[in-house]
Design a protein around this motif. Structure first.
Motif, PDB file in Angstrom:
ATOM      1  N   VAL A  82       0.975  -1.322  -0.216  1.00  0.00           N
ATOM      2  CA  VAL A  82       0.659   0.091   0.008  1.00  0.00           C
ATOM      3  C   VAL A  82       0.644   1.534   0.153  1.00  0.00           C
ATOM      4  O   VAL A  82       0.340   2.247  -0.942  1.00  0.00           O
ATOM      5  CB  VAL A  82      -1.162  -0.311   1.041  1.00  0.00           C
ATOM      6  N   GLY A  83       1.993   1.226   0.858  1.00  0.00           N
ATOM      7  CA  GLY A  83       3.010   2.130   0.723  1.00  0.00           C
ATOM      8  C   GLY A  83       3.233   3.062  -0.932  1.00  0.00           C
ATOM      9  O   GLY A  83       3.167   3.721  -1.050  1.00  0.00           O
ATOM     10  N   ARG A  84       4.101   1.796  -1.476  1.00  0.00           N
ATOM     11  CA  ARG A  84       4.876   1.809  -2.680  1.00  0.00           C
ATOM     12  C   ARG A  84       3.778   1.978  -3.754  1.00  0.00           C
ATOM     13  O   ARG A  84       3.960   2.800  -4.933  1.00  0.00           O
ATOM     14  CB  ARG A  84       5.719   1.156  -3.088  1.00  0.00           C
ATOM     15  N   VAL A  85       2.842   1.264  -3.300  1.00  0.00           N
ATOM     16  CA  VAL A  85       1.617   1.786  -5.159  1.00  0.00           C
ATOM     17  C   VAL A  85       0.641   3.042  -4.413  1.00  0.00           C
ATOM     18  O   VAL A  85       1.275   4.083  -5.721  1.00  0.00           O
ATOM     19  CB  VAL A  85       0.068   0.744  -4.346  1.00  0.00           C
ATOM     20  N   THR A  86       0.725   3.536  -3.283  1.00  0.00           N
ATOM     21  CA  THR A  86       0.433   4.926  -2.733  1.00  0.00           C
ATOM     22  C   THR A  86       1.403   6.388  -3.497  1.00  0.00           C
ATOM     23  O   THR A  86       0.487   7.048  -3.984  1.00  0.00           O
ATOM     24  CB  THR A  86      -0.533   4.808  -1.811  1.00  0.00           C
ATOM     25  N   LEU A  87       2.810   5.834  -3.390  1.00  0.00           N
ATOM     26  CA  LEU A  87       3.280   6.637  -3.008  1.00  0.00           C
ATOM     27  C   LEU A  87       3.480   7.205  -4.839  1.00  0.00           C
ATOM     28  O   LEU A  87       3.488   8.289  -5.261  1.00  0.00           O
ATOM     29  CB  LEU A  87       4.316   5.802  -2.639  1.00  0.00           C
ATOM     30  N   PHE A 100       8.999  14.638  -0.824  1.00  0.00           N
ATOM     31  CA  PHE A 100       8.194  13.624   0.161  1.00  0.00           C
ATOM     32  C   PHE A 100       9.073  12.854   0.228  1.00  0.00           C
ATOM     33  O   PHE A 100      10.000  12.427   0.757  1.00  0.00           O
ATOM     34  CB  PHE A 100       7.713  12.270  -1.861  1.00  0.00           C
ATOM     35  N   ASN A 101       7.932  12.158   1.757  1.00  0.00           N
ATOM     36  CA  ASN A 101       9.179  11.540   2.535  1.00  0.00           C
ATOM     37  C   ASN A 101       7.663  10.439   3.459  1.00  0.00           C
ATOM     38  O   ASN A 101       6.581  10.736   2.782  1.00  0.00           O
ATOM     39  CB  ASN A 101       9.177  12.408   4.267  1.00  0.00           C
ATOM     40  N   VAL A 102       8.484   9.214   3.417  1.00  0.00           N
ATOM     41  CA  VAL A 102       7.015   8.022   3.307  1.00  0.00           C
ATOM     42  C   VAL A 102       7.035   7.903   5.624  1.00  0.00           C
ATOM     43  O   VAL A 102       8.410   7.281   5.989  1.00  0.00           O
ATOM     44  CB  VAL A 102       7.184   6.484   2.744  1.00  0.00           C
ATOM     45  N   SER A 103       6.295   7.109   5.749  1.00  0.00           N
ATOM     46  CA  SER A 103       6.149   6.342   7.451  1.00  0.00           C
ATOM     47  C   SER A 103       4.756   5.455   7.145  1.00  0.00           C
ATOM     48  O   SER A 103       4.074   5.799   6.721  1.00  0.00           O
ATOM     49  CB  SER A 103       6.483   7.566   8.392  1.00  0.00           C
ATOM     50  N   HIS A 104       5.141   4.704   8.447  1.00  0.00           N
ATOM     51  CA  HIS A 104       4.235   4.131   8.367  1.00  0.00           C
ATOM     52  C   HIS A 104       4.002   3.258  10.175  1.00  0.00           C
ATOM     53  O   HIS A 104       5.430   3.333  10.361  1.00  0.00           O
ATOM     54  CB  HIS A 104       4.579   3.063   7.379  1.00  0.00           C
ATOM     55  N   ALA A 105       2.895   3.128  10.588  1.00  0.00           N
ATOM     56  CA  ALA A 105       3.255   2.531  11.850  1.00  0.00           C
ATOM     57  C   ALA A 105       1.597   1.873  11.555  1.00  0.00           C
ATOM     58  O   ALA A 105       1.046   1.644  11.307  1.00  0.00           O
ATOM     59  CB  ALA A 105       2.998   3.739  13.390  1.00  0.00           C
ATOM     60  N   GLU A 106       2.366   0.205  12.571  1.00  0.00           N
ATOM     61  CA  GLU A 106       0.852  -0.954  12.178  1.00  0.00           C
ATOM     62  C   GLU A 106       0.194  -0.785  10.500  1.00  0.00           C
ATOM     63  O   GLU A 106       0.967  -0.833   9.804  1.00  0.00           O
ATOM     64  CB  GLU A 106      -0.730   0.020  13.321  1.00  0.00           C
ATOM     65  N   GLN A 107      -1.141  -0.522  10.688  1.00  0.00           N
ATOM     66  CA  GLN A 107      -1.728  -0.614   9.083  1.00  0.00           C
ATOM     67  C   GLN A 107      -1.323   0.892   9.177  1.00  0.00           C
ATOM     68  O   GLN A 107      -2.362   1.140   7.977  1.00  0.00           O
ATOM     69  CB  GLN A 107      -2.652  -0.695   9.837  1.00  0.00           C
ATOM     70  N   VAL A 108      -1.316   1.835   9.354  1.00  0.00           N
ATOM     71  CA  VAL A 108      -1.375   3.573   8.605  1.00  0.00           C
ATOM     72  C   VAL A 108      -0.256   3.968   8.291  1.00  0.00           C
ATOM     73  O   VAL A 108       1.307   3.544   8.450  1.00  0.00           O
ATOM     74  CB  VAL A 108      -1.700   4.120  10.466  1.00  0.00           C
ATOM     75  N   VAL A 109      -0.227   4.416   7.027  1.00  0.00           N
ATOM     76  CA  VAL A 109       1.239   4.374   6.164  1.00  0.00           C
ATOM     77  C   VAL A 109       0.839   5.683   5.596  1.00  0.00           C
ATOM     78  O   VAL A 109       0.033   6.377   5.252  1.00  0.00           O
ATOM     79  CB  VAL A 109       0.483   3.961   4.561  1.00  0.00           C
ATOM     80  N   GLY A 110       1.703   7.113   5.992  1.00  0.00           N
ATOM     81  CA  GLY A 110       1.631   7.806   5.713  1.00  0.00           C
ATOM     82  C   GLY A 110       2.627   8.369   5.099  1.00  0.00           C
ATOM     83  O   GLY A 110       4.025   8.313   4.768  1.00  0.00           O
ATOM     84  N   ILE A 111       2.600   9.709   3.808  1.00  0.00           N
ATOM     85  CA  ILE A 111       2.870   9.675   2.309  1.00  0.00           C
ATOM     86  C   ILE A 111       2.964  11.884   2.988  1.00  0.00           C
ATOM     87  O   ILE A 111       1.936  12.189   2.450  1.00  0.00           O
ATOM     88  CB  ILE A 111       3.189   9.625   1.484  1.00  0.00           C
TER      89      ILE A 111
END
Length: 258
Positions: free
Chosen positions: A61-66, A104-115
């Motif tokens: 989800v992180g890479r596709v959404t990014l 841009f920058n990416v971070s995630h925790a548990e099921q939350v992905v933030g860009i």
């Protein structure tokens, strides 16, 4: 264009703004599974190497959404983006022309992905407030003397953990913005105030159970939150001139608690 479901605000991304796109890796897994053709060969290989379902879904989800989000800002096909790791692991756009237009920058925790997306260098970090941490040991390694004193001035382990995670996300945001990772001594980064020698730093709760921080330049004026599954209207605005930590409501454009 592929990824057209993601719509940017009509005014685009202005100077001094940070846009943060928050995705739920559980809710968006099925949609992103249908978009793996956006990923590079290296990303596909890495995706196949995860043993944990949560780690697999978060990366997917992180890479596709990014790619979908950055592709929108640059008006290009998500699969045409060339993304590589910088010297200390921070993902960057390979093409200089694209890198000059958006950071841009990416971070995630548990099921939350933030860009996080901005016109100038930006750092973003999110953590679960339920994360188990050895506050005593980690504080000695990553916090300044003043920060340790502030953490342990709180009564009770929950209050201490909350204070620790606030400082930690702020330090991570600074380190990620600068692209230096832990090659820089985190104890030398003082993050108690919003305006520091490290630029402007703001903390907020993107949703219940999470704490996040953004580090930008002194020009940072607005932080807007977006949900890639719900169009171009912000799900929240972080009031950057406040000093307390706002919790951002998902159904309206302002904080629902302080």
């Amino acid at each position: 264009m592929p990824g057209s479901a993601i719509r940017l605000p009509s005014e685009g991304l202005c100077r001094g703004e940070v846009h943060i796109w928050l995705a739920d890796s559980v809710a968006m897994r099925a949609e992103c599974e249908r978009m793996t053709d956006f990923l590079s060969d290296d990303e596909i290989i890495r995706l196949g190497g995860f043993k944990s379902v949560q780690a697999h879904d978060t990366y997917l989800v992180g890479r596709v959404t990014l790619r979908r989000v950055i592709g929108r800002y640059l008006d290009c096909d998500p699969k045409d983006l060339r993304i590589a790791a910088g010297q200390h692991g921070k993902p960057i756009l390979v093409e200089q022309r694209q890198r000059a237009q958006v950071e841009f920058n990416v971070s995630h925790a548990e099921q939350v992905v933030g860009i996080s997306v901005a016109r100038r260098p930006v750092g973003f970090d999110v953590e679960s407030t339920e994360r188990c941490v050895d506050i005593g040991a980690l504080s000695q390694r990553v916090m300044s003397v003043a920060e340790r004193a502030a953490i342990f001035s709180n009564c009770g382990i929950e209050a201490q953990r909350s204070c620790f995670l606030r400082y930690w996300t702020r330090k991570e945001a600074v380190l990620k913005r600068d692209g230096c990772g832990l090659s820089r001594d985190p104890t030398g980064i003082e993050t108690a105030e919003s305006m520091t020698q490290c630029g402007r730093i703001f903390s907020f709760a993107p949703r219940p159970g999470y704490i996040a921080s953004v580090a930008g330049s002194e020009m940072l004026t607005t932080i807007s939150l977006f949900d890639p599954a719900h169009g171009s209207e912000p799900t929240g605005i972080v009031p950057v001139m406040k000093t307390k930590i706002p919790t951002i409501g998902r159904s309206h454009g302002g904080p629902d608690a302080w």
